[in-house]
Write a protein that holds these residues in place. Structure first.
Motif, mmCIF file in Angstrom:
data_model
loop_
_atom_site.group_PDB
_atom_site.id
_atom_site.type_symbol
_atom_site.label_atom_id
_atom_site.label_comp_id
_atom_site.label_asym_id
_atom_site.label_seq_id
_atom_site.Cartn_x
_atom_site.Cartn_y
_atom_site.Cartn_z
ATOM 1 N N LEU A 139 0.971 -0.825 -0.343
ATOM 2 C CA LEU A 139 0.503 0.112 0.102
ATOM 3 C C LEU A 139 0.782 1.175 -0.018
ATOM 4 O O LEU A 139 0.711 2.122 -0.501
ATOM 5 C CB LEU A 139 -1.038 0.125 1.080
ATOM 6 N N SER A 140 1.820 1.163 0.930
ATOM 7 C CA SER A 140 2.513 1.844 1.311
ATOM 8 C C SER A 140 3.765 2.712 -0.426
ATOM 9 O O SER A 140 4.049 3.868 -1.130
ATOM 10 C CB SER A 140 3.396 2.413 2.001
ATOM 11 N N GLN A 141 3.845 1.396 -1.418
ATOM 12 C CA GLN A 141 4.885 1.143 -2.702
ATOM 13 C C GLN A 141 3.932 1.854 -3.330
ATOM 14 O O GLN A 141 3.981 3.167 -3.826
ATOM 15 C CB GLN A 141 4.549 0.428 -2.893
ATOM 16 N N GLY A 142 2.646 1.877 -3.313
ATOM 17 C CA GLY A 142 1.620 2.558 -3.946
ATOM 18 C C GLY A 142 0.468 3.668 -4.339
ATOM 19 O O GLY A 142 1.016 4.145 -5.196
ATOM 20 N N ALA A 143 1.480 4.423 -3.277
ATOM 21 C CA ALA A 143 0.904 5.769 -2.726
ATOM 22 C C ALA A 143 1.943 6.747 -3.238
ATOM 23 O O ALA A 143 2.089 7.207 -3.016
ATOM 24 C CB ALA A 143 0.962 4.991 -1.027
ATOM 25 N N ALA A 144 3.434 5.661 -2.823
ATOM 26 C CA ALA A 144 4.599 6.126 -3.449
ATOM 27 C C ALA A 144 4.909 6.594 -4.529
ATOM 28 O O ALA A 144 5.522 7.790 -5.165
ATOM 29 C CB ALA A 144 5.833 5.658 -2.582
ATOM 30 N N GLY A 145 4.654 5.390 -5.362
ATOM 31 C CA GLY A 145 4.997 5.525 -6.509
ATOM 32 C C GLY A 145 3.913 6.231 -7.403
ATOM 33 O O GLY A 145 4.600 7.185 -8.258
ATOM 34 N N LEU A 146 3.248 6.643 -7.023
ATOM 35 C CA LEU A 146 1.297 7.296 -7.295
ATOM 36 C C LEU A 146 2.239 9.522 -7.468
ATOM 37 O O LEU A 146 2.531 9.918 -7.923
ATOM 38 C CB LEU A 146 0.013 7.550 -6.793
ATOM 39 N N ALA A 147 2.318 9.264 -5.809
ATOM 40 C CA ALA A 147 2.993 10.490 -5.560
ATOM 41 C C ALA A 147 4.081 11.073 -5.624
ATOM 42 O O ALA A 147 4.046 12.100 -6.512
ATOM 43 C CB ALA A 147 3.051 10.662 -4.509
ATOM 44 N N VAL A 148 5.347 10.520 -6.890
ATOM 45 C CA VAL A 148 6.550 10.278 -6.979
ATOM 46 C C VAL A 148 6.544 10.894 -8.163
ATOM 47 O O VAL A 148 6.626 12.070 -8.490
ATOM 48 C CB VAL A 148 7.786 9.310 -6.562
ATOM 49 N N ARG A 149 5.708 10.247 -9.071
ATOM 50 C CA ARG A 149 5.178 10.674 -10.619
ATOM 51 C C ARG A 149 4.429 11.689 -10.989
ATOM 52 O O ARG A 149 4.654 12.607 -11.682
ATOM 53 C CB ARG A 149 4.580 9.511 -11.627
ATOM 54 N N VAL A 150 3.542 12.364 -9.657
ATOM 55 C CA VAL A 150 2.693 13.557 -9.610
ATOM 56 C C VAL A 150 3.469 14.669 -9.781
ATOM 57 O O VAL A 150 3.859 15.574 -10.780
ATOM 58 C CB VAL A 150 1.561 13.542 -8.429
ATOM 59 N N ILE A 151 4.750 14.262 -8.413
ATOM 60 C CA ILE A 151 5.829 15.107 -8.677
ATOM 61 C C ILE A 151 6.920 15.604 -9.299
ATOM 62 O O ILE A 151 6.641 16.632 -9.598
ATOM 63 C CB ILE A 151 7.141 14.643 -7.186
ATOM 64 N N GLN A 152 7.479 14.743 -9.911
ATOM 65 C CA GLN A 152 8.041 14.354 -11.594
ATOM 66 C C GLN A 152 7.185 14.798 -12.671
ATOM 67 O O GLN A 152 7.581 15.836 -13.278
ATOM 68 C CB GLN A 152 8.661 12.699 -11.798
ATOM 69 N N LEU A 153 5.581 14.604 -12.787
ATOM 70 C CA LEU A 153 5.557 15.427 -13.834
ATOM 71 C C LEU A 153 5.167 16.597 -13.335
ATOM 72 O O LEU A 153 4.985 17.727 -14.747
ATOM 73 C CB LEU A 153 4.059 14.838 -13.905
ATOM 74 N N CYS A 154 5.188 17.582 -12.490
ATOM 75 C CA CYS A 154 4.906 18.786 -11.802
ATOM 76 C C CYS A 154 6.175 19.146 -12.259
ATOM 77 O O CYS A 154 6.143 20.542 -12.699
ATOM 78 C CB CYS A 154 3.768 18.561 -10.215
#
Length: 206
Positions: A139-154
């Motif tokens: 669950l933590s990996q999924g949340a982190a994967g989502l957050a990291v990619r959102v930040i990268q795209l931003c």
């Protein structure tokens, strides 16, 4: 808000037309989407179980469709190469997915051989505890994967696209059910490649 919605529509359209030609892939996404919806509901009751269901069923069926069944050659429909599609993909392309799935596989092994993760967590004492720890880690990996990619795209593109992509990922299960619920019937009729056109999508992309 209009810019956000237009970006969201474009991201969904590009994802659909570039990466979901195979009816096997579409059918697997349909199964994945239903399971993800169940996982979303389960998240409020048992987060660890929700993550285990999402990763072992939803993600494996979804990624199997991309890895094994989606055509990887030149895209005659969109007149672009596979390298181009991989380069412009807003989300996780094949290379990033390999890393993501490798981490997913490594987590249970790490928790089995180092139950406390070097003193970071309370070590499990039985199989149930092990599964709980794996679920929470996934669950933590999924949340982190989502957050990291959102930040990268931003950072690398723009804030609107980053936020729109994050919203797209969260709502993909619902959209996949809408888009691909007919895919199993097409597959049973022997149709291996499906048209990428959809009345629910815009007809132009950036």
């Amino acid at each position: 808000m209009n810019n956000f919605m237009q970006t969201l529509r474009t991201l969904r359209w590009d994802d659909h037309r570039f990466y979901h030609h195979s009816t096997i892939n579409q059918s697997l996404h349909f199964i994945s989407a239903i399971t993800f919806c169940v996982s979303y509901a389960l998240l409020f009751v048992n987060p660890a179980a929700a993550a285990i269901l999402a990763w072992t069923v939803s993600m494996t069926t979804r990624q199997a469709g991309h890895f094994f069944f989606e055509p990887r050659g030149y895209d005659d429909v969109n007149q672009v190469s596979d390298d181009y599609k991989e380069e412009v993909k807003a989300g996780y392309n094949i290379r990033r997915k390999i890393v993501l799935m490798a981490i997913w596989v490594a987590i249970p092994a790490a928790l089995w051989f180092a139950p406390s993760l070097g003193g970071l967590i309370q070590p499990h004492t039985d199989v149930r505890g092990f599964l709980h720890d794996v679920g929470i880690a996934w669950l933590s990996q999924g949340a982190a994967g989502l957050a990291v990619r959102v930040i990268q795209l931003c950072i690398t593109r723009n804030v609107t696209e980053g936020l729109a992509w994050g919203f797209k990922i969260i709502t993909d299960p619902v959209m996949d059910i809408v888009l691909y619920h007919k895919a199993p019937l097409k597959l049973m009729r022997g149709q291996m490649i499906s048209s990428v056109a959809s009345p629910t999508m815009p007809t132009a992309a950036h």
